[in-house]
Scaffold this motif. Structure first.
Motif: not given
Ligand SMILES: NC(=O)C1=CN([C@@H]2O[C@H](COP(=O)(O)OP(=O)(O)OC[C@H]3O[C@@H](n4cnc5c(N)ncnc54)[C@H](OP(=O)(O)O)[C@@H]3O)[C@@H](O)[C@H]2O)C=CC1
Ligand SMILES: C[C@H]1O[C@H](OP(=O)(O)OP(=O)(O)OC[C@H]2O[C@@H](n3cnc4c(=O)[nH]c(N)nc43)[C@H](O)[C@@H]2O)[C@@H](O)[C@@H](O)C1=O
Length: 315
Positions: A15-17, A38-40, A60-62, A65-67, A163-167, A178-180, A310-312
């Protein structure tokens, strides 16, 4: 060029990208980003120092921890604790530094497991949660309430988008976490490459899900920022859902896999259905533009182009 200073937390994620890309292409030149190394964002003092140094106008807080369903179910503690820390630190530092506008991202899993469909924003906290992601959902509900409390007590404009499930491009294609959608793309692709071997999917295939392309999500975020939308919570989705079985057939067809599909019912189904009512955001003028089949074909093309990098995620 727009001078508004925007901090995008989590700009390396899916999402952030997409948010970074859309803000840049809409003329925002003053954008701050930091990777987690760089910033935890779990480190309160580091977040405070960063925020008082940078003084953004908009956040924008994106970062979170997601999965998918299984990694959520198997890792209750980090999904609860890390998300509580990340969002509390960012939201509180934003408030301490008088940041005008903040967009917090929740998730449709915050709503009760058996909520009436389609789910309206005010169904929050009217029933019990789906057990597989209750930890993550409780953290997200806390984030929404932190913003709501600041809006009520201090007149802030901190809006939570659900957001609903994103892809889409840059999704996580690691099969354990990963998600589905990315899981199915990878599984059908690899099975097709290996001579159309059977593909094993999780659960019964009966649950229904709503899927939104990440570019539409990024547009919703830009829309919320530029229109300075007011209010606590807005659902973001397409308003349409599909069963997991139908999704599997669609992805199988796009990829051209001709083998069998096996449903592994030892894996969880999760919520039976979580279709969002998106009329609140629609009434302000935002609507998705990418339909599922086109979005899936585009995501598969992205997967093929990026298959080697591909990232893990690490837990
Ligand atoms: N994916 C989905 O289906 C859905 C996502 N969302 C929400 O959208 C947002 C973005 O999700 P999505 O882009 O899929 O997730 P990603 O896993 O792709 O990205 C999450 C980002 O969070 C950063 N991050 C995680 N932990 C830390 C930390 N301790 N300090 C700093 N940065 C951190 C990571 O940074 P780095 O890469 O630098 O490690 C990473 O870039 C989240 O809030 C999620 O809950 C909501 C609904 C559905
Ligand atoms: C966005 C949302 O994401 C999570 O919830 P979820 O919607 O249940 O997520 P999911 O995408 O992982 O699964 C959707 C459905 O699909 C089925 N399914 C089939 N085969 C595979 C498969 O191979 N992998 C996965 N992951 N699921 C599969 C799976 O059994 C389920 O029925 C939350 O934890 C929460 O974090 C959250 O907010």
């Amino acid at each position: 060029m727009k001078e508004t200073k925007v901090y995008i937390a989590g700009h390396r994620g899916m999402v952030g990208a997409a948010v970074l890309e859309i803000f840049k292409s809409n003329g925002y030149s003053n954008i701050v980003t930091k990777s987690s190394s760089e910033l935890d964002l779990r480190n309160q003092q580091a977040v405070r120092d960063f925020m008082s140094e940078e003084q953004p106008d908009v956040i924008v807080l994106a970062a979170a921890r997601v999965g998918g369903i299984l990694v959520n179910d198997q890792n209750p503690y980090p999904f609860l604790y890390d998300n509580l820390l990340i969002q509390s630190n960012v939201i509180n530092a934003a408030h301490e530094n008088n940041v005008d506008q903040l967009i917090f991202l929740g998730s449709s899993c915050i709503y009760p497991k058996h909520a009436k469909q389609p789910i309206k924003e005010d169904y929050l906290l009217t029933g019990s949660l789906e057990p597989t992601n209750q930890w993550y959902a409780v953290a997200k509900i806390t984030g929404i309430k932190l913003c709501e409390a600041l809006n009520r007590q201090y007149g802030r404009n901190y809006v939570s988008l659900m957001p609903t499930n994103l892809y889409g491009p840059r999704d996580n294609f690691d099969l354990k976490s990963s998600h589905v959608v990315p899981a199915m793309i990878r599984k059908f692709h690899e099975a097709a490459e290996n001579g159309h071997t059977p593909v094993k999917l999780w659960g019964t295939g009966k649950p229904k899900r709503e899927f939104l392309h990440v570019q539409d999500m990024a547009e919703a975020i830009l829309f919320a920022v530029e229109n300075e939308i007011k209010g606590d919570i807005y659902n973001v989705g397409t308003g349409k859902d599909i069963s997991i079985k139908e999704l599997a057939y669609l992805i199988q067809k796009i990829i051209g896999h001709r083998g069998e599909i096996i449903w592994d019912t030892s894996k969880p189904d999760g919520t039976p259905r979580k279709l969002l009512d998106v009329s609140k955001l629609h009434s302000l003028g935002w609507k998705h533009s990418k339909e599922l089949q086109d979005g899936l074909m585009e995501t598969y093309r992205w997967f093929l182009q990026n298959i080697n990098q591909l990232k893990e995620i690490k837990l």
